[in-house]
Design a protein around this motif. Sequence first.
Motif, PDB file in Angstrom:
ATOM      1  N   ASP A  15      46.204  42.618  39.818  1.00 46.67           N
ATOM      2  CA  ASP A  15      45.096  42.249  38.936  1.00 46.67           C
ATOM      3  C   ASP A  15      45.508  41.102  38.015  1.00 46.67           C
ATOM      4  O   ASP A  15      44.769  40.124  37.849  1.00 46.67           O
ATOM      5  CB  ASP A  15      44.670  43.465  38.118  1.00 46.67           C
ATOM      6  CG  ASP A  15      43.465  43.186  37.236  1.00 46.67           C
ATOM      7  OD1 ASP A  15      42.347  43.103  37.769  1.00 46.67           O
ATOM      8  OD2 ASP A  15      43.640  43.035  36.007  1.00 46.67           O
ATOM      9  N   PHE A  16      46.699  41.197  37.418  1.00 46.14           N
ATOM     10  CA  PHE A  16      47.155  40.137  36.526  1.00 46.14           C
ATOM     11  C   PHE A  16      47.364  38.834  37.288  1.00 46.14           C
ATOM     12  O   PHE A  16      46.975  37.756  36.815  1.00 46.14           O
ATOM     13  CB  PHE A  16      48.456  40.531  35.821  1.00 46.14           C
ATOM     14  CG  PHE A  16      48.984  39.435  34.941  1.00 46.14           C
ATOM     15  CD1 PHE A  16      48.468  39.233  33.672  1.00 46.14           C
ATOM     16  CD2 PHE A  16      49.973  38.568  35.398  1.00 46.14           C
ATOM     17  CE1 PHE A  16      48.931  38.194  32.864  1.00 46.14           C
ATOM     18  CE2 PHE A  16      50.444  37.536  34.602  1.00 46.14           C
ATOM     19  CZ  PHE A  16      49.920  37.351  33.334  1.00 46.14           C
ATOM     20  N   ARG A  19      43.961  37.161  38.129  1.00 43.64           N
ATOM     21  CA  ARG A  19      43.291  36.617  36.945  1.00 43.64           C
ATOM     22  C   ARG A  19      44.050  35.421  36.362  1.00 43.64           C
ATOM     23  O   ARG A  19      43.439  34.427  35.940  1.00 43.64           O
ATOM     24  CB  ARG A  19      43.121  37.711  35.889  1.00 43.64           C
ATOM     25  CG  ARG A  19      42.172  38.820  36.320  1.00 43.64           C
ATOM     26  CD  ARG A  19      42.065  39.923  35.273  1.00 43.64           C
ATOM     27  NE  ARG A  19      41.288  41.040  35.771  1.00 43.64           N
ATOM     28  CZ  ARG A  19      39.961  41.085  35.791  1.00 43.64           C
ATOM     29  NH1 ARG A  19      39.266  40.062  35.315  1.00 43.64           N
ATOM     30  NH2 ARG A  19      39.324  42.139  36.263  1.00 43.64           N
ATOM     31  N   ASP A  20      45.368  35.508  36.334  1.00 41.55           N
ATOM     32  CA  ASP A  20      46.159  34.420  35.770  1.00 41.55           C
ATOM     33  C   ASP A  20      46.087  33.181  36.659  1.00 41.55           C
ATOM     34  O   ASP A  20      45.958  32.056  36.161  1.00 41.55           O
ATOM     35  CB  ASP A  20      47.611  34.872  35.604  1.00 41.55           C
ATOM     36  CG  ASP A  20      48.386  33.992  34.636  1.00 41.55           C
ATOM     37  OD1 ASP A  20      47.978  33.899  33.460  1.00 41.55           O
ATOM     38  OD2 ASP A  20      49.396  33.391  35.053  1.00 41.55           O
ATOM     39  N   VAL A  22      43.638  32.386  38.712  1.00 43.17           N
ATOM     40  CA  VAL A  22      42.288  31.835  38.575  1.00 43.17           C
ATOM     41  C   VAL A  22      42.207  30.935  37.345  1.00 43.17           C
ATOM     42  O   VAL A  22      41.623  29.851  37.379  1.00 43.17           O
ATOM     43  CB  VAL A  22      41.241  32.972  38.492  1.00 43.17           C
ATOM     44  CG1 VAL A  22      39.904  32.456  37.967  1.00 43.17           C
ATOM     45  CG2 VAL A  22      41.052  33.617  39.860  1.00 43.17           C
ATOM     46  N   ARG A  23      42.823  31.373  36.244  1.00 42.37           N
ATOM     47  CA  ARG A  23      42.767  30.602  34.994  1.00 42.37           C
ATOM     48  C   ARG A  23      43.606  29.335  35.044  1.00 42.37           C
ATOM     49  O   ARG A  23      43.199  28.290  34.542  1.00 42.37           O
ATOM     50  CB  ARG A  23      43.256  31.463  33.814  1.00 42.37           C
ATOM     51  CG  ARG A  23      42.269  32.467  33.290  1.00 42.37           C
ATOM     52  CD  ARG A  23      42.735  33.023  31.946  1.00 42.37           C
ATOM     53  NE  ARG A  23      44.051  33.647  32.043  1.00 42.37           N
ATOM     54  CZ  ARG A  23      44.255  34.924  32.308  1.00 42.37           C
ATOM     55  NH1 ARG A  23      43.238  35.726  32.520  1.00 42.37           N
ATOM     56  NH2 ARG A  23      45.482  35.416  32.372  1.00 42.37           N
ATOM     57  N   TYR A  75      42.689  38.682  47.316  1.00 35.97           N
ATOM     58  CA  TYR A  75      41.393  38.460  46.668  1.00 35.97           C
ATOM     59  C   TYR A  75      40.392  39.542  47.072  1.00 35.97           C
ATOM     60  O   TYR A  75      39.623  40.036  46.239  1.00 35.97           O
ATOM     61  CB  TYR A  75      40.833  37.090  47.039  1.00 35.97           C
ATOM     62  CG  TYR A  75      41.465  35.932  46.313  1.00 35.97           C
ATOM     63  CD1 TYR A  75      41.361  35.805  44.931  1.00 35.97           C
ATOM     64  CD2 TYR A  75      42.165  34.947  47.008  1.00 35.97           C
ATOM     65  CE1 TYR A  75      41.936  34.734  44.260  1.00 35.97           C
ATOM     66  CE2 TYR A  75      42.741  33.876  46.349  1.00 35.97           C
ATOM     67  CZ  TYR A  75      42.627  33.774  44.981  1.00 35.97           C
ATOM     68  OH  TYR A  75      43.204  32.712  44.323  1.00 35.97           O
ATOM     69  N   PHE A  78      41.096  42.700  45.259  1.00 35.23           N
ATOM     70  CA  PHE A  78      40.668  42.535  43.870  1.00 35.23           C
ATOM     71  C   PHE A  78      39.158  42.732  43.745  1.00 35.23           C
ATOM     72  O   PHE A  78      38.680  43.455  42.863  1.00 35.23           O
ATOM     73  CB  PHE A  78      41.071  41.142  43.378  1.00 35.23           C
ATOM     74  CG  PHE A  78      40.542  40.790  42.017  1.00 35.23           C
ATOM     75  CD1 PHE A  78      41.175  41.239  40.869  1.00 35.23           C
ATOM     76  CD2 PHE A  78      39.406  40.002  41.884  1.00 35.23           C
ATOM     77  CE1 PHE A  78      40.686  40.918  39.606  1.00 35.23           C
ATOM     78  CE2 PHE A  78      38.912  39.672  40.634  1.00 35.23           C
ATOM     79  CZ  PHE A  78      39.548  40.132  39.492  1.00 35.23           C
ATOM     80  N   MET A  83      37.843  44.234  40.367  1.00 39.16           N
ATOM     81  CA  MET A  83      36.872  43.397  39.671  1.00 39.16           C
ATOM     82  C   MET A  83      35.783  44.257  39.039  1.00 39.16           C
ATOM     83  O   MET A  83      35.341  45.240  39.617  1.00 39.16           O
ATOM     84  CB  MET A  83      36.262  42.411  40.674  1.00 39.16           C
ATOM     85  CG  MET A  83      35.339  41.393  40.072  1.00 39.16           C
ATOM     86  SD  MET A  83      34.818  40.180  41.319  1.00 39.16           S
ATOM     87  CE  MET A  83      33.606  41.143  42.222  1.00 39.16           C
ATOM     88  N   ASN A 213      36.477  31.938  40.248  1.00 35.06           N
ATOM     89  CA  ASN A 213      36.344  33.164  39.453  1.00 35.06           C
ATOM     90  C   ASN A 213      35.207  34.014  40.032  1.00 35.06           C
ATOM     91  O   ASN A 213      34.045  33.879  39.658  1.00 35.06           O
ATOM     92  CB  ASN A 213      36.069  32.804  37.991  1.00 35.06           C
ATOM     93  CG  ASN A 213      36.211  33.995  37.068  1.00 35.06           C
ATOM     94  OD1 ASN A 213      35.942  35.127  37.459  1.00 35.06           O
ATOM     95  ND2 ASN A 213      36.619  33.744  35.840  1.00 35.06           N
ATOM     96  N   GLU A 215      34.610  37.185  39.696  1.00 36.01           N
ATOM     97  CA  GLU A 215      34.052  38.127  38.722  1.00 36.01           C
ATOM     98  C   GLU A 215      32.973  37.457  37.873  1.00 36.01           C
ATOM     99  O   GLU A 215      31.887  38.011  37.671  1.00 36.01           O
ATOM    100  CB  GLU A 215      35.170  38.663  37.835  1.00 36.01           C
ATOM    101  CG  GLU A 215      34.768  39.813  36.937  1.00 36.01           C
ATOM    102  CD  GLU A 215      35.978  40.423  36.257  1.00 36.01           C
ATOM    103  OE1 GLU A 215      36.339  41.557  36.599  1.00 36.01           O
ATOM    104  OE2 GLU A 215      36.582  39.747  35.394  1.00 36.01           O
ATOM    105  N   LYS A 216      33.255  36.259  37.399  1.00 38.24           N
ATOM    106  CA  LYS A 216      32.289  35.540  36.568  1.00 38.24           C
ATOM    107  C   LYS A 216      31.063  35.136  37.385  1.00 38.24           C
ATOM    108  O   LYS A 216      29.918  35.311  36.938  1.00 38.24           O
ATOM    109  CB  LYS A 216      32.959  34.303  35.968  1.00 38.24           C
ATOM    110  CG  LYS A 216      32.111  33.544  34.961  1.00 38.24           C
ATOM    111  CD  LYS A 216      32.919  32.405  34.346  1.00 38.24           C
ATOM    112  CE  LYS A 216      32.117  31.655  33.299  1.00 38.24           C
ATOM    113  NZ  LYS A 216      32.918  30.544  32.702  1.00 38.24           N
TER     114      LYS A 216
END
Length: 231
Positions: A15-16, A19-20, A22-23, A75, A78, A83, A213, A215-216
């Motif tokens: 998960d980390f 997300r990391d 993606v950012r 992915y 996730f 997500m 992203n 999730e967004k």
Amino acid sequence: MPFMKLNERSENILDFIVRDYVRTAFPVSSERINKKVSLGVSPATIRNTMLELDKGGFLEQLHTSAGRIPTDKGYRYFIQNLMRLKEPQADIRRSMDEIFSRSGEIFEELNSAVSRHLRLFSAIFLENENRFFKHGLSEVLKEPEFMEQGRAVNFVDLTEHLENMVSGIFQRKNKNYNEPDFIIEEFGMAGMFFEDEDWGRFVMISLGPRRMNYEKAGSVLKYAKRQKQYG
């Protein structure tokens, strides 16, 4: 197809990493995880867990000295298990609420608002009119993945030939009518099927690099579906 469930530590690390990455668009090292996440385990345990995720096909290491990045399988895990779709940020909610409150055609402005907020290529396809609205290509091509010319060319070609992708969303709509549809291949996609009394059947799509992203994008599309149905 659902995946075999990972243990809690493996899920937290995956998960980390997703997300990391993606950012930041940078591979994630065990040192960064140890610094940023309170797992209550030693750095060696984090490294071993990452190695297990690597062997399981959830992560990959592009260079020997680099950290890991998610694979397609990572992915997908996730999206299916980690997500959480939630209310989008207030600015895009206000924009969509205002657009949906209008009479007349709204799709040009709706698609533009979604594309700007997500910083992705977005498209709306109206089945009755066999018409696409498209926005955001120049913005998404600024992502580091598209510095590779061949990948940028492939992405542009995909945005010009969306018919098969749209057809797939129409065909899969009965599986879970109110949830977004996701595809992870060379690029990433989030899509949503709509059926409206005034406009008939239509699809909203957001496309970007595989690192997009999800999730967004899924949260925005799900909110749009809810507002279009129930106002």
